[in-house]
Motif scaffolding. Structure first.
Motif, PDB file in Angstrom:
ATOM      1  N   PRO A  90       9.069   2.550  -6.384  1.00 25.05           N
ATOM      2  CA  PRO A  90       8.185   2.721  -7.567  1.00 25.05           C
ATOM      3  C   PRO A  90       6.804   2.091  -7.234  1.00 25.05           C
ATOM      4  CG  PRO A  90      10.212   1.707  -8.379  1.00 25.05           C
ATOM      5  CD  PRO A  90      10.236   2.041  -6.794  1.00 25.05           C
ATOM      6  N   PRO A  91       5.641   2.804  -7.010  1.00 26.30           N
ATOM      7  CA  PRO A  91       4.507   2.148  -6.394  1.00 26.30           C
ATOM      8  C   PRO A  91       3.759   1.345  -7.371  1.00 26.30           C
ATOM      9  CG  PRO A  91       4.205   4.689  -7.412  1.00 26.30           C
ATOM     10  CD  PRO A  91       5.442   4.155  -7.466  1.00 26.30           C
ATOM     11  N   THR A  92       3.930   1.166  -8.486  1.00 28.08           N
ATOM     12  CA  THR A  92       3.091   0.113  -9.305  1.00 28.08           C
ATOM     13  C   THR A  92       3.754  -1.276  -9.362  1.00 28.08           C
ATOM     14  OG1 THR A  92       4.376   0.858 -11.438  1.00 28.08           O
ATOM     15  CG2 THR A  92       2.262   2.026 -10.856  1.00 28.08           C
ATOM     16  N   LEU A  93       5.226  -1.548  -8.791  1.00 29.06           N
ATOM     17  CA  LEU A  93       5.858  -2.646  -9.176  1.00 29.06           C
ATOM     18  C   LEU A  93       5.216  -3.548  -7.798  1.00 29.06           C
ATOM     19  CD1 LEU A  93       9.455  -1.696  -9.864  1.00 29.06           C
ATOM     20  CD2 LEU A  93       7.530  -2.495 -11.151  1.00 29.06           C
ATOM     21  N   THR A  94       5.118  -4.651  -8.117  1.00 26.10           N
ATOM     22  CA  THR A  94       4.877  -5.791  -6.959  1.00 26.10           C
ATOM     23  C   THR A  94       5.949  -5.859  -6.076  1.00 26.10           C
ATOM     24  OG1 THR A  94       5.510  -7.653  -8.223  1.00 26.10           O
ATOM     25  CG2 THR A  94       3.106  -6.963  -8.815  1.00 26.10           C
ATOM     26  N   VAL A  95       5.641  -6.450  -4.899  1.00 22.88           N
ATOM     27  CA  VAL A  95       6.786  -6.776  -3.901  1.00 22.88           C
ATOM     28  C   VAL A  95       7.638  -7.767  -4.534  1.00 22.88           C
ATOM     29  CG1 VAL A  95       7.035  -7.936  -1.579  1.00 22.88           C
ATOM     30  CG2 VAL A  95       5.101  -6.281  -1.848  1.00 22.88           C
TER      31      VAL A  95
END
Length: 306
Positions: A90-95
């Motif tokens: 998921p690209p919008t989640l933070t690390v």
């Protein structure tokens, strides 16, 4: 499970895709505390072997075990970590969010900070995944693979896109995991990576294992040797000699590979009485890999006896 019992095993495994024989009677065992480099050209059967161990594929014949269970058993799958070459996250989640989400799937995961520090991404925890460079994303994928405290870790081309410093740091983390008893299966096209890390190397070609053993044992199987020296002879002259398979310059020295080391040494000494810094080395893993796979290709191209 004791150390002498394999964590994972393929026994007499066959797998076909239509008319293509992907695996033809493969036997393979993985033990705790070892790093197995699984090498081979494209189409050799590496991905199929790993897919079977991960429970993503089913064998046509033979048996596949993961911690003594069916690889599709959830209890078995919780004991593995996987870092594939292509990962859709998921690209919008933070690390940090990705690590917490992945850790929630395991009964006794590492802490988020511990996983991040081991993978070298502690400074990226608040960054959205999509905002990271390719090398940073690979390090995050490594952190996700190890956060569940896996007993068996699969790493597919783990250092693609990383700079030298990041690659060396990841190598150090892999060595620490192996020293702690984790088994690692590494597939890589960087043969120096396999040479630096592997306790065992398995070379595949045409759906079969054609060589298995330590890096030193694999290198000893091939006839090629490396010869290095400083010489007044020019590169073109030496490259044309029949004893020389390949020649190039490395700094101020000539570098040659040869299947006839003694003959080449005699010719060099006879041609240049001021020869200096002479060194003879066993073949590297790259030369060994090339020779083994070329021999397998030649054997596969021969028509079967009637």
């Amino acid at each position: 499970m004791s150390d002498d019992i394999p964590l994972a095993r393929l026994r007499g495994v066959h797998k076909r895709y239509g008319n293509v024989q992907a695996l033809a009677g493969v036997d393979l065992q993985l033990h705790g505390g070892e790093l197995l480099a699984l090498l081979g050209p494209n189409g050799a059967g590496k991905s199929t072997a790993i897919g079977l161990l991960l429970g993503l594929l089913r064998a046509d014949a033979g048996s596949v075990e993961l911690f003594g269970r069916d690889p599709q058993d959830l209890a078995a799958r919780r004991g593995i970590g996987v870092m594939l070459q292509d990962a859709a996250l998921p690209p919008t989640l933070t690390v940090g969010e990705l690590l917490r989400l992945t850790a929630s799937y395991y009964p006794s995961p590492r802490g988020v900070v511990q996983s991040a520090e081991l993978a070298g991404v502690a400074d990226l925890l608040r960054r959205p995944y999509a905002k990271l460079s390719g090398g940073q994303q690979r390090r995050v994928q490594f952190a996700l693979a190890l956060c569940g405290r896996p007993r068996l870790l699969f790493l597919d081309e783990p250092t693609v896109g990383m700079d030298i410093q990041a690659r060396q740091r990841l190598w150090g983390a892999i060595r620490a995991l192996v020293a702690d008893g984790c088994a690692v299966v590494l597939t890589t096209h960087y043969l120096e990576e396999a040479e630096a890390l592997a306790s065992r190397v398995c070379v595949m070609a045409h759906g079969r294992i054609i060589s298995e053993g330590s890096v030193d044992a694999l290198r000893a199987r091939v006839a090629l040797k490396r010869v290095l020296c400083r010489s007044r002879l020019d590169l073109a002259t030496v490259a044309a000699w029949g004893e020389v398979a390949e020649a190039r310059t490395e700094g101020d020295r000539l570098w040659m590979s040869t299947p006839h080391a003694e003959r080449l040494l005699r010719r060099l000494l006879a041609a240049d009485d001021q020869l200096d810094a002479l060194e003879v080395q066993a073949a590297g893993l790259a030369e060994a890999f090339t020779e083994l796979t070329e021999a397998a290709d030649a054997a596969a191209s021969q028509p079967e006896a009637a």
